[in-house]
Design an enzyme around this catalytic site. Sequence first.
Site, PDB file in Angstrom:
ATOM      1  N   THR A   1     -73.080 -28.272 -10.080  1.00 20.22           N
ATOM      2  CA  THR A   1     -72.554 -29.515  -9.385  1.00 20.22           C
ATOM      3  C   THR A   1     -73.568 -30.481  -9.890  1.00 20.22           C
ATOM      4  O   THR A   1     -74.730 -30.927  -9.195  1.00 20.22           O
ATOM      5  CB  THR A   1     -72.518 -29.509  -8.096  1.00 20.22           C
ATOM      6  OG1 THR A   1     -71.640 -28.473  -7.802  1.00 20.22           O
ATOM      7  CG2 THR A   1     -71.902 -30.852  -7.311  1.00 20.22           C
TER       8      THR A   1
ATOM      9  N   PHE B   1     -65.460 -24.529  -8.266  1.00 19.22           N
ATOM     10  CA  PHE B   1     -65.060 -24.818  -7.128  1.00 19.22           C
ATOM     11  C   PHE B   1     -64.929 -23.630  -6.065  1.00 19.22           C
ATOM     12  O   PHE B   1     -64.474 -23.777  -4.959  1.00 19.22           O
ATOM     13  CB  PHE B   1     -63.554 -25.358  -7.044  1.00 19.22           C
ATOM     14  CG  PHE B   1     -63.666 -26.787  -7.864  1.00 19.22           C
ATOM     15  CD1 PHE B   1     -63.875 -27.810  -7.323  1.00 19.22           C
ATOM     16  CD2 PHE B   1     -63.341 -26.719  -9.269  1.00 19.22           C
ATOM     17  CE1 PHE B   1     -63.716 -29.180  -7.844  1.00 19.22           C
ATOM     18  CE2 PHE B   1     -63.212 -28.182  -9.977  1.00 19.22           C
ATOM     19  CZ  PHE B   1     -63.617 -29.074  -9.303  1.00 19.22           C
TER      20      PHE B   1
ATOM     21  N   ARG C   1     -66.013 -20.664  -3.421  1.00 19.99           N
ATOM     22  CA  ARG C   1     -66.461 -20.675  -1.972  1.00 19.99           C
ATOM     23  C   ARG C   1     -67.426 -19.450  -1.948  1.00 19.99           C
ATOM     24  O   ARG C   1     -66.696 -18.254  -2.320  1.00 19.99           O
ATOM     25  CB  ARG C   1     -65.277 -20.764  -0.672  1.00 19.99           C
ATOM     26  CG  ARG C   1     -64.553 -22.070  -0.792  1.00 19.99           C
ATOM     27  CD  ARG C   1     -63.353 -21.709  -0.361  1.00 19.99           C
ATOM     28  NE  ARG C   1     -62.418 -20.652  -0.776  1.00 19.99           N
ATOM     29  CZ  ARG C   1     -61.277 -20.353  -0.423  1.00 19.99           C
ATOM     30  NH1 ARG C   1     -60.739 -20.602   0.574  1.00 19.99           N
ATOM     31  NH2 ARG C   1     -60.521 -19.800  -1.183  1.00 19.99           N
TER      32      ARG C   1
ATOM     33  N   CYS D   1     -73.776 -26.733  -0.353  1.00 19.61           N
ATOM     34  CA  CYS D   1     -72.877 -27.498  -1.083  1.00 19.61           C
ATOM     35  C   CYS D   1     -72.716 -28.719  -0.250  1.00 19.61           C
ATOM     36  O   CYS D   1     -73.037 -29.951  -0.887  1.00 19.61           O
ATOM     37  CB  CYS D   1     -71.753 -26.709  -1.733  1.00 19.61           C
ATOM     38  SG  CYS D   1     -72.119 -25.729  -3.049  1.00 19.61           S
TER      39      CYS D   1
HETATM   40  P1  NAD Z   1     -78.656 -20.668  -6.631  1.00 20.37           P
HETATM   41  O1  NAD Z   1     -79.923 -21.163  -6.039  1.00 20.37           O
HETATM   42  O2  NAD Z   1     -78.164 -19.432  -5.624  1.00 20.37           O
HETATM   43  O3  NAD Z   1     -78.825 -20.018  -8.061  1.00 20.37           O
HETATM   44  C1  NAD Z   1     -79.409 -20.863  -9.212  1.00 20.37           C
HETATM   45  C2  NAD Z   1     -80.131 -19.874  -9.859  1.00 20.37           C
HETATM   46  O4  NAD Z   1     -80.625 -20.507 -11.384  1.00 20.37           O
HETATM   47  C3  NAD Z   1     -81.730 -19.309  -9.099  1.00 20.37           C
HETATM   48  O5  NAD Z   1     -81.622 -18.019  -9.200  1.00 20.37           O
HETATM   49  C4  NAD Z   1     -82.768 -19.931 -10.046  1.00 20.37           C
HETATM   50  O6  NAD Z   1     -83.826 -19.060 -10.124  1.00 20.37           O
HETATM   51  C5  NAD Z   1     -82.223 -20.099 -11.473  1.00 20.37           C
HETATM   52  N1  NAD Z   1     -82.731 -20.985 -12.320  1.00 20.37           N
HETATM   53  C6  NAD Z   1     -83.168 -22.037 -12.127  1.00 20.37           C
HETATM   54  N2  NAD Z   1     -83.665 -22.443 -13.119  1.00 20.37           N
HETATM   55  C7  NAD Z   1     -83.486 -21.844 -14.292  1.00 20.37           C
HETATM   56  C8  NAD Z   1     -83.785 -21.775 -15.707  1.00 20.37           C
HETATM   57  N3  NAD Z   1     -84.429 -22.643 -16.306  1.00 20.37           N
HETATM   58  N4  NAD Z   1     -83.360 -20.693 -16.270  1.00 20.37           N
HETATM   59  C9  NAD Z   1     -83.018 -19.654 -15.658  1.00 20.37           C
HETATM   60  N5  NAD Z   1     -82.520 -19.619 -14.496  1.00 20.37           N
HETATM   61  C10 NAD Z   1     -82.927 -20.700 -13.609  1.00 20.37           C
HETATM   62  O7  NAD Z   1     -77.687 -21.809  -6.692  1.00 20.37           O
HETATM   63  P2  NAD Z   1     -76.148 -21.764  -6.533  1.00 20.37           P
HETATM   64  O8  NAD Z   1     -75.442 -21.589  -5.084  1.00 20.37           O
HETATM   65  O9  NAD Z   1     -75.635 -20.594  -7.666  1.00 20.37           O
HETATM   66  O10 NAD Z   1     -75.607 -23.139  -7.248  1.00 20.37           O
HETATM   67  C11 NAD Z   1     -75.720 -23.292  -8.686  1.00 20.37           C
HETATM   68  C12 NAD Z   1     -75.059 -24.717  -8.740  1.00 20.37           C
HETATM   69  O11 NAD Z   1     -73.778 -24.601  -8.493  1.00 20.37           O
HETATM   70  C13 NAD Z   1     -75.535 -25.854  -7.814  1.00 20.37           C
HETATM   71  O12 NAD Z   1     -75.521 -26.699  -8.608  1.00 20.37           O
HETATM   72  C14 NAD Z   1     -74.404 -25.813  -6.727  1.00 20.37           C
HETATM   73  O13 NAD Z   1     -74.390 -27.012  -6.322  1.00 20.37           O
HETATM   74  C15 NAD Z   1     -73.179 -25.613  -7.729  1.00 20.37           C
HETATM   75  N6  NAD Z   1     -72.143 -24.732  -6.899  1.00 20.37           N
HETATM   76  C16 NAD Z   1     -72.324 -23.858  -5.850  1.00 20.37           C
HETATM   77  C17 NAD Z   1     -71.481 -23.380  -5.290  1.00 20.37           C
HETATM   78  C18 NAD Z   1     -71.799 -22.303  -4.219  1.00 20.37           C
HETATM   79  O14 NAD Z   1     -70.978 -22.086  -3.256  1.00 20.37           O
HETATM   80  N7  NAD Z   1     -73.036 -21.932  -3.996  1.00 20.37           N
HETATM   81  C19 NAD Z   1     -70.142 -23.650  -5.350  1.00 20.37           C
HETATM   82  C20 NAD Z   1     -69.768 -24.379  -6.301  1.00 20.37           C
HETATM   83  C21 NAD Z   1     -71.241 -24.981  -7.065  1.00 20.37           C
END
Ligand code: NAD
Length: 432
Positions: A122, A153, A155, A261
Amino acid sequence: MSNVAVIGAGYVGITTAACLAHLGHDVRCADVDAERVQRLRKGDIPILEERLPVLVSEGLETRRLQFVVGAAEAVVGANVVFLCVNTPTSDTGAADLRYLDAAAAEIAPLLEPDAVVVTKSTAPVGTSRRIQQILDEHGGAAKGIRVASNPEFLREGSAVRDFLKPDRIVVGCDDPSVAVTITDLYRGIHAPVVVTDPASAELIKYASNAYLATRVSFVNAIANLSEAVGADIRDVALGMGYDSRIGSHYLDPGPGFGGSCLPKDVKALLHTAQESGHDLPPLRATLEVNAAQRTAVVAKIAAALGDRPLADSQIAMWGLTFKANTDDLRDSPALEIAASLLEAGAHVRAYDPVAGEQAARLMPDVDVVFDPYDACEGADVMALLTEWEEFRWADFGRVKATMRGHEIVDTRNALDASRMRQLGFSYRGVGR
Ligand code: NAD
């Protein structure tokens, strides 16, 4: 079928990688955390997510799914690269894009010619342009690298289901052939597809989360009014939800929205608006109501104690994650409420079905236990903070015998109030 790289093995990255492998693509999923990758290679999933272990095992067995350390190894041979790294809140409230920028700079020299780089993280309006610029500056220009936004999107708690049966797929790009490449990846999934420009795709994600957060704050505000005027929010929400213009989702009052989020995305959207000279007053109100809701829970616990002060009281807490069926503690209302109780001098003993060890590391002053009845030992008040199913079926006779007091504060309206009262508890829900 495509060769896909997924950068970031978090909630979104692992789900994206496992589901795309399930759809038949060859997927390499990378993370910087070597220990996490080692676990994933063995099929050991570092997060709690229904059906994900099955899909990851399937991908590992068919060899359509691999986990690698570092983005560089993942992108070689890939024609589509998904960026799924974290975009936390920065000090200003804006989305912190440093991980996204770093990932783009790292992969640029290694990308295959004509590869498509897709932001699934996001990220605010303008990010597609920003990523294109970083890629071009680091060697992407000569290779014809194109970018797109494909916001996610899903959850937490139902991520696999949401990915494979989404309400819609949104693709934002300037080049129609890129839209075809991305929508082809989702072949087999039946959902409306919105193909638009990058800015609109980016804004769809933020506007959706901001709307959901606003619904939560709205229903919490109406719940507080219900308490004041003698109405029951459960019936109010039921009656509202039957209206097809409104619908019943996101009308459950509680301790306020949390998680990784909604809070950060509302703040980031406000920041985007301010930067472009606009204000979004409803979103400021959404955040204000949300903060007040957490404070109101502490006040309710204090009120339940009657003449006893919070200082030196013993509070049992059931549930620490920001909602049920996830192990995610990020911005969880329960943690903020626990911190306020500790600050007021209370002793907090907490139980969570899945996040106990993580919470103990984050909040060493909370006495985290691994049995719900242990949490109630000698407690003046039992506060239910997360709507885990197991709490509904607990042995409340045992809870009562274990507690010193007989006060229940149910911040999710998860328990049967009349049964609790029959058992001799003094019960306080939300908005009733
Ligand atoms: P998260 O923190 O669980 O995972 C992110 C991962 O990326 C981490 O494990 C981190 O070590 C890794 N990372 C960071 N930099 C890196 C790099 N250069 N190379 C390789 N790996 C790297 O995050 P998430 O909850 O999966 O969310 C990710 C994105 O998706 C965010 O922008 C979030 O807003 C969005 N999002 C999350 C959800 C949710 O429910 N968690 C839903 C929709 C969108």
